[in-house]
Motif scaffolding. Structure first.
Motif, PDB file in Angstrom:
ATOM      1  N   UNK A 181     -13.597  12.195  -6.110  1.00  0.00           N
ATOM      2  CA  UNK A 181     -13.217  10.807  -6.390  1.00  0.00           C
ATOM      3  C   UNK A 181     -11.704  10.621  -6.367  1.00  0.00           C
ATOM      4  N   UNK A 182     -10.969  11.674  -6.690  1.00  0.00           N
ATOM      5  CA  UNK A 182      -9.504  11.604  -6.619  1.00  0.00           C
ATOM      6  C   UNK A 182      -9.091  11.393  -5.165  1.00  0.00           C
ATOM      7  N   UNK A 183      -9.715  12.124  -4.250  1.00  0.00           N
ATOM      8  CA  UNK A 183      -9.432  11.975  -2.821  1.00  0.00           C
ATOM      9  C   UNK A 183      -9.827  10.582  -2.341  1.00  0.00           C
ATOM     10  N   UNK A 184     -10.998  10.106  -2.760  1.00  0.00           N
ATOM     11  CA  UNK A 184     -11.451   8.774  -2.345  1.00  0.00           C
ATOM     12  C   UNK A 184     -10.506   7.689  -2.856  1.00  0.00           C
ATOM     13  N   UNK A 185      -9.997   7.865  -4.069  1.00  0.00           N
ATOM     14  CA  UNK A 185      -9.043   6.883  -4.599  1.00  0.00           C
ATOM     15  C   UNK A 185      -7.728   6.945  -3.834  1.00  0.00           C
ATOM     16  N   UNK A 186      -7.306   8.145  -3.439  1.00  0.00           N
ATOM     17  CA  UNK A 186      -6.107   8.263  -2.612  1.00  0.00           C
ATOM     18  C   UNK A 186      -6.298   7.518  -1.285  1.00  0.00           C
ATOM     19  N   UNK A 187      -7.474   7.678  -0.667  1.00  0.00           N
ATOM     20  CA  UNK A 187      -7.746   6.981   0.596  1.00  0.00           C
ATOM     21  C   UNK A 187      -7.761   5.468   0.404  1.00  0.00           C
ATOM     22  N   UNK A 188      -8.159   4.996  -0.767  1.00  0.00           N
ATOM     23  CA  UNK A 188      -8.108   3.563  -1.070  1.00  0.00           C
ATOM     24  C   UNK A 188      -6.667   3.111  -1.302  1.00  0.00           C
ATOM     25  N   UNK A 189      -5.824   4.031  -1.749  1.00  0.00           N
ATOM     26  CA  UNK A 189      -4.411   3.750  -1.996  1.00  0.00           C
ATOM     27  C   UNK A 189      -3.639   3.551  -0.696  1.00  0.00           C
ATOM     28  N   UNK A 243     -14.194   3.026  -8.829  1.00  0.00           N
ATOM     29  CA  UNK A 243     -14.606   1.969  -7.902  1.00  0.00           C
ATOM     30  C   UNK A 243     -13.780   0.709  -8.095  1.00  0.00           C
ATOM     31  N   UNK A 244     -13.554   0.319  -9.331  1.00  0.00           N
ATOM     32  CA  UNK A 244     -12.765  -0.887  -9.586  1.00  0.00           C
ATOM     33  C   UNK A 244     -11.300  -0.704  -9.204  1.00  0.00           C
ATOM     34  N   UNK A 245     -10.770   0.496  -9.439  1.00  0.00           N
ATOM     35  CA  UNK A 245      -9.393   0.767  -9.017  1.00  0.00           C
ATOM     36  C   UNK A 245      -9.288   0.708  -7.489  1.00  0.00           C
ATOM     37  N   UNK A 246     -10.237   1.326  -6.799  1.00  0.00           N
ATOM     38  CA  UNK A 246     -10.228   1.300  -5.331  1.00  0.00           C
ATOM     39  C   UNK A 246     -10.402  -0.099  -4.785  1.00  0.00           C
ATOM     40  N   UNK A 247     -11.319  -0.845  -5.370  1.00  0.00           N
ATOM     41  CA  UNK A 247     -11.556  -2.220  -4.926  1.00  0.00           C
ATOM     42  C   UNK A 247     -10.316  -3.080  -5.158  1.00  0.00           C
ATOM     43  N   UNK A 248      -9.639  -2.864  -6.266  1.00  0.00           N
ATOM     44  CA  UNK A 248      -8.406  -3.607  -6.542  1.00  0.00           C
ATOM     45  C   UNK A 248      -7.340  -3.268  -5.501  1.00  0.00           C
ATOM     46  N   UNK A 249      -7.176  -1.979  -5.188  1.00  0.00           N
ATOM     47  CA  UNK A 249      -6.238  -1.591  -4.125  1.00  0.00           C
ATOM     48  C   UNK A 249      -6.570  -2.329  -2.824  1.00  0.00           C
ATOM     49  N   UNK A 250      -7.844  -2.347  -2.477  1.00  0.00           N
ATOM     50  CA  UNK A 250      -8.253  -2.975  -1.223  1.00  0.00           C
ATOM     51  C   UNK A 250      -8.024  -4.470  -1.203  1.00  0.00           C
ATOM     52  N   UNK A 251      -8.447  -5.150  -2.249  1.00  0.00           N
ATOM     53  CA  UNK A 251      -8.317  -6.610  -2.272  1.00  0.00           C
ATOM     54  C   UNK A 251      -6.866  -7.060  -2.377  1.00  0.00           C
ATOM     55  N   UNK A 252      -6.053  -6.344  -3.137  1.00  0.00           N
ATOM     56  CA  UNK A 252      -4.633  -6.694  -3.206  1.00  0.00           C
ATOM     57  C   UNK A 252      -3.981  -6.453  -1.850  1.00  0.00           C
TER      58      UNK A 252
END
Length: 190
Positions: free
Chosen positions: A10-18, A83-92
């Motif tokens: 999940x750390x990697x997935x969040x990085x990819x969302x970043x 999921x919410x952190x990643x979604x926030x990165x994406x929508x912003x």
């Protein structure tokens, strides 16, 4: 907390969302008139944008719990946090791209429509990532096989109902959710 490292991916997935947020932030903050850097950053943003909502699909891992090191509610809260952190990165990042590229640079009066389309394209990207197991970097690393897999879904859509059902439903969910995240005036202090 549990001593297990099962969800470290999940750390990697969040990085990819970043990554799309980072690319969009550079575009947003640096008011450059040069086309090449804007194009390059947009070409980074676009294939990585689906990684942000992709994290929502990691909730599927709750159904594969063969271990009992933590209560299900603990895993649910942890996965939802990512999921919410990643979604926030994406929508912003989408909001920044909408303002700086779609409206300002392209002078598009229909920016919200373009954003809706980009969200559906992203939902398709989530499908090919989650179920076909393609990655954003396969655009460079394995472009012909990726293109062949994608093209097959467009040339014979009736043979791939799951692809289009997921894309339509997930894209609709994201399009309903985006306005909730979206701020009327995105004003970042520089």
């Amino acid at each position: 907390m549990t001593g297990y490292t099962l969800y470290t991916f999940m750390i990697w997935n969040l990085f990819l969302a970043f990554v799309p947020w980072f690319a969009a932030s550079i575009i947003y903050i640096k008011d450059t008139k040069r086309t090449i850097p804007l194009l390059l950053l947009t070409l980074v943003w676009l294939p990585f944008f689906p990684n942000a909502p992709y994290i929502l699909t990691d909730l599927l891992h709750l159904g594969n719990r063969n271990w009992r090191s933590a209560p299900t509610w603990f895993d649910l809260i942890m996965l939802l946090s990512y999921a919410l952190a990643g979604l926030t990165y994406g929508f912003v990042s989408l909001q920044m791209m909408e303002e700086k590229i779609i409206r300002a640079k392209l002078k598009c009066k229909f920016a919200p429509v373009v954003s809706i389309v980009l969200i559906y394209i992203s939902a398709f990207g989530v499908y090919i990532g989650r179920f076909l197991r393609w990655n954003s970097w396969d655009i460079v690393g394995n472009p012909s096989s990726l293109a062949q897999d994608i093209l097959g879904r467009f040339t014979a859509p009736s043979q791939h109902p799951r692809t289009w059902a997921f894309t339509l439903l997930f894209g609709t969910l994201l399009n309903i959710t985006y306005p909730i995240f979206k701020q009327d005036d995105l004003k970042l202090t520089t």
